[in-house]
Write a protein that holds these residues in place. Structure first.
Motif, PDB file in Angstrom:
ATOM      1  N   ARG A 277      17.348 -55.083  73.083  1.00  0.00           N
ATOM      2  CA  ARG A 277      17.514 -55.471  74.487  1.00  0.00           C
ATOM      3  C   ARG A 277      18.587 -56.540  74.675  1.00  0.00           C
ATOM      4  NH1 ARG A 277      12.985 -57.864  78.584  1.00  0.00           N
ATOM      5  NH2 ARG A 277      14.358 -57.872  80.386  1.00  0.00           N
ATOM      6  N   GLU A 278      18.542 -57.594  73.875  1.00  0.00           N
ATOM      7  CA  GLU A 278      19.509 -58.682  74.030  1.00  0.00           C
ATOM      8  C   GLU A 278      20.931 -58.193  73.779  1.00  0.00           C
ATOM      9  OE1 GLU A 278      16.885 -59.006  71.833  1.00  0.00           O
ATOM     10  OE2 GLU A 278      15.546 -60.143  73.145  1.00  0.00           O
ATOM     11  N   PHE A 279      21.077 -57.332  72.785  1.00  0.00           N
ATOM     12  CA  PHE A 279      22.396 -56.789  72.483  1.00  0.00           C
ATOM     13  C   PHE A 279      22.901 -55.958  73.656  1.00  0.00           C
ATOM     14  CE2 PHE A 279      25.359 -53.630  70.968  1.00  0.00           C
ATOM     15  CZ  PHE A 279      26.233 -54.384  70.206  1.00  0.00           C
ATOM     16  N   ARG A 280      22.038 -55.111  74.201  1.00  0.00           N
ATOM     17  CA  ARG A 280      22.448 -54.247  75.320  1.00  0.00           C
ATOM     18  C   ARG A 280      22.809 -55.070  76.556  1.00  0.00           C
ATOM     19  NH1 ARG A 280      23.267 -48.853  75.180  1.00  0.00           N
ATOM     20  NH2 ARG A 280      22.136 -48.591  77.092  1.00  0.00           N
ATOM     21  N   GLN A 281      22.081 -56.145  76.807  1.00  0.00           N
ATOM     22  CA  GLN A 281      22.402 -56.996  77.950  1.00  0.00           C
ATOM     23  C   GLN A 281      23.786 -57.623  77.777  1.00  0.00           C
ATOM     24  OE1 GLN A 281      18.963 -59.573  77.915  1.00  0.00           O
ATOM     25  NE2 GLN A 281      17.986 -58.429  79.577  1.00  0.00           N
ATOM     26  N   ALA A 282      24.045 -58.140  76.581  1.00  0.00           N
ATOM     27  CA  ALA A 282      25.361 -58.728  76.314  1.00  0.00           C
ATOM     28  C   ALA A 282      26.451 -57.659  76.381  1.00  0.00           C
ATOM     29  CB  ALA A 282      25.364 -59.413  74.950  1.00  0.00           C
ATOM     30  N   PHE A 283      26.146 -56.472  75.868  1.00  0.00           N
ATOM     31  CA  PHE A 283      27.111 -55.379  75.912  1.00  0.00           C
ATOM     32  C   PHE A 283      27.504 -55.062  77.351  1.00  0.00           C
ATOM     33  CE2 PHE A 283      27.656 -50.797  76.649  1.00  0.00           C
ATOM     34  CZ  PHE A 283      28.871 -50.614  76.007  1.00  0.00           C
ATOM     35  N   TRP A 284      26.515 -54.894  78.234  1.00  0.00           N
ATOM     36  CA  TRP A 284      26.825 -54.561  79.623  1.00  0.00           C
ATOM     37  C   TRP A 284      27.567 -55.696  80.314  1.00  0.00           C
ATOM     38  CZ3 TRP A 284      27.508 -49.928  81.040  1.00  0.00           C
ATOM     39  CH2 TRP A 284      26.807 -48.907  80.430  1.00  0.00           C
ATOM     40  N   GLY A 285      27.324 -56.919  79.872  1.00  0.00           N
ATOM     41  CA  GLY A 285      28.116 -58.041  80.386  1.00  0.00           C
ATOM     42  C   GLY A 285      29.582 -57.906  80.001  1.00  0.00           C
ATOM     43  N   THR A 286      29.843 -57.461  78.762  1.00  0.00           N
ATOM     44  CA  THR A 286      31.236 -57.273  78.337  1.00  0.00           C
ATOM     45  C   THR A 286      31.888 -56.142  79.116  1.00  0.00           C
ATOM     46  OG1 THR A 286      30.760 -55.740  76.503  1.00  0.00           O
ATOM     47  CG2 THR A 286      30.749 -58.102  75.995  1.00  0.00           C
ATOM     48  N   VAL A 287      31.113 -55.104  79.439  1.00  0.00           N
ATOM     49  CA  VAL A 287      31.660 -53.987  80.217  1.00  0.00           C
ATOM     50  C   VAL A 287      32.089 -54.484  81.602  1.00  0.00           C
ATOM     51  CG1 VAL A 287      31.142 -51.770  81.316  1.00  0.00           C
ATOM     52  CG2 VAL A 287      30.347 -52.223  78.988  1.00  0.00           C
ATOM     53  N   VAL A 288      31.220 -55.236  82.255  1.00  0.00           N
ATOM     54  CA  VAL A 288      31.535 -55.756  83.586  1.00  0.00           C
ATOM     55  C   VAL A 288      32.768 -56.646  83.530  1.00  0.00           C
ATOM     56  CG1 VAL A 288      30.719 -57.290  85.427  1.00  0.00           C
ATOM     57  CG2 VAL A 288      29.195 -55.544  84.484  1.00  0.00           C
ATOM     58  N   LEU A 289      32.816 -57.549  82.560  1.00  0.00           N
ATOM     59  CA  LEU A 289      33.978 -58.439  82.442  1.00  0.00           C
ATOM     60  C   LEU A 289      35.258 -57.657  82.178  1.00  0.00           C
ATOM     61  CD1 LEU A 289      32.478 -61.401  80.382  1.00  0.00           C
ATOM     62  CD2 LEU A 289      33.200 -61.418  82.784  1.00  0.00           C
ATOM     63  N   ASN A 290      35.195 -56.639  81.330  1.00  0.00           N
ATOM     64  CA  ASN A 290      36.368 -55.846  81.034  1.00  0.00           C
ATOM     65  C   ASN A 290      36.857 -55.095  82.271  1.00  0.00           C
ATOM     66  OD1 ASN A 290      37.387 -52.892  80.193  1.00  0.00           O
ATOM     67  ND2 ASN A 290      38.182 -54.454  78.781  1.00  0.00           N
ATOM     68  N   VAL A 291      35.946 -54.467  82.996  1.00  0.00           N
ATOM     69  CA  VAL A 291      36.335 -53.695  84.177  1.00  0.00           C
ATOM     70  C   VAL A 291      36.912 -54.615  85.255  1.00  0.00           C
ATOM     71  CG1 VAL A 291      35.463 -52.252  86.060  1.00  0.00           C
ATOM     72  CG2 VAL A 291      34.770 -51.788  83.706  1.00  0.00           C
ATOM     73  N   VAL A 292      36.281 -55.751  85.476  1.00  0.00           N
ATOM     74  CA  VAL A 292      36.801 -56.702  86.464  1.00  0.00           C
ATOM     75  C   VAL A 292      38.188 -57.190  86.036  1.00  0.00           C
ATOM     76  CG1 VAL A 292      36.478 -59.005  87.457  1.00  0.00           C
ATOM     77  CG2 VAL A 292      34.567 -57.406  87.366  1.00  0.00           C
ATOM     78  N   GLY A 293      38.331 -57.536  84.765  1.00  0.00           N
ATOM     79  CA  GLY A 293      39.633 -57.975  84.264  1.00  0.00           C
ATOM     80  C   GLY A 293      40.693 -56.907  84.408  1.00  0.00           C
ATOM     81  N   PHE A 294      40.337 -55.670  84.108  1.00  0.00           N
ATOM     82  CA  PHE A 294      41.288 -54.572  84.236  1.00  0.00           C
ATOM     83  C   PHE A 294      41.721 -54.397  85.688  1.00  0.00           C
ATOM     84  CE2 PHE A 294      42.212 -50.127  85.134  1.00  0.00           C
ATOM     85  CZ  PHE A 294      43.282 -49.926  84.279  1.00  0.00           C
ATOM     86  N   VAL A 295      40.768 -54.427  86.606  1.00  0.00           N
ATOM     87  CA  VAL A 295      41.095 -54.261  88.023  1.00  0.00           C
ATOM     88  C   VAL A 295      42.006 -55.391  88.488  1.00  0.00           C
ATOM     89  CG1 VAL A 295      40.123 -54.289  90.364  1.00  0.00           C
ATOM     90  CG2 VAL A 295      39.073 -52.888  88.587  1.00  0.00           C
ATOM     91  N   VAL A 296      41.700 -56.601  88.088  1.00  0.00           N
ATOM     92  CA  VAL A 296      42.519 -57.743  88.499  1.00  0.00           C
ATOM     93  C   VAL A 296      43.937 -57.628  87.931  1.00  0.00           C
ATOM     94  CG1 VAL A 296      42.822 -60.235  88.225  1.00  0.00           C
ATOM     95  CG2 VAL A 296      40.601 -59.320  88.875  1.00  0.00           C
ATOM     96  N   LEU A 297      44.051 -57.288  86.667  1.00  0.00           N
ATOM     97  CA  LEU A 297      45.363 -57.256  86.028  1.00  0.00           C
ATOM     98  C   LEU A 297      46.185 -56.011  86.347  1.00  0.00           C
ATOM     99  CD1 LEU A 297      44.417 -58.713  82.540  1.00  0.00           C
ATOM    100  CD2 LEU A 297      45.593 -59.870  84.420  1.00  0.00           C
ATOM    101  N   ALA A 298      45.540 -54.899  86.657  1.00  0.00           N
ATOM    102  CA  ALA A 298      46.271 -53.651  86.845  1.00  0.00           C
ATOM    103  C   ALA A 298      46.444 -53.242  88.309  1.00  0.00           C
ATOM    104  CB  ALA A 298      45.571 -52.521  86.082  1.00  0.00           C
TER     105      ALA A 298
END
Length: 101
Positions: free
Chosen positions: A69-90
């Motif tokens: 569970r803890e790993f999956r929560q952190a994983f989905w946090g990285t997904v959100v950060l990556n997508v937000v970063g991609f949208v901002v930068l691209a």
């Protein structure tokens, strides 16, 4: 689509996803043998950098790290950060969005 992301981004995501899937597979194999394991923080860094699609596929296909569970929560946090970063930068709104920060 309102904007066209750079073509190099697709190559980056494909390459990082393939590498991340491979790292998951190696870690799964190591877990079965009781050998040295890849630190979870490294798996999260790969996901954050853009390898999260490969990580998601590995979690489902290899059934690796999918029950922690803890790993999956952190994983989905990285997904959100990556997508937000991609949208901002691209996106064409990069300038105004970065000005808000």
């Amino acid at each position: 689509m309102l904007w066209k992301p750079p073509l190099w981004a697709a190559g980056l995501y494909v390459g990082l996803s393939a590498a991340t899937f491979l790292v998951y597979a190696i870690d799964k194999s190591a877990a079965g043998r009781g050998a040295w394991r890849t630190p979870e923080s490294n798996l999260h860094v790969l996901a954050l950098a853009g390898g999260w699609p490969g990580a998601l596929v590995a979690q489902q296909v290899l059934r690796h790290k999918s029950g922690k569970r803890e790993f999956r929560q952190a994983f989905w946090g990285t997904v959100v950060l990556n997508v937000v970063g991609f949208v901002v930068l691209a996106s064409p709104l990069r300038g105004p969005l970065l000005a808000l920060l």
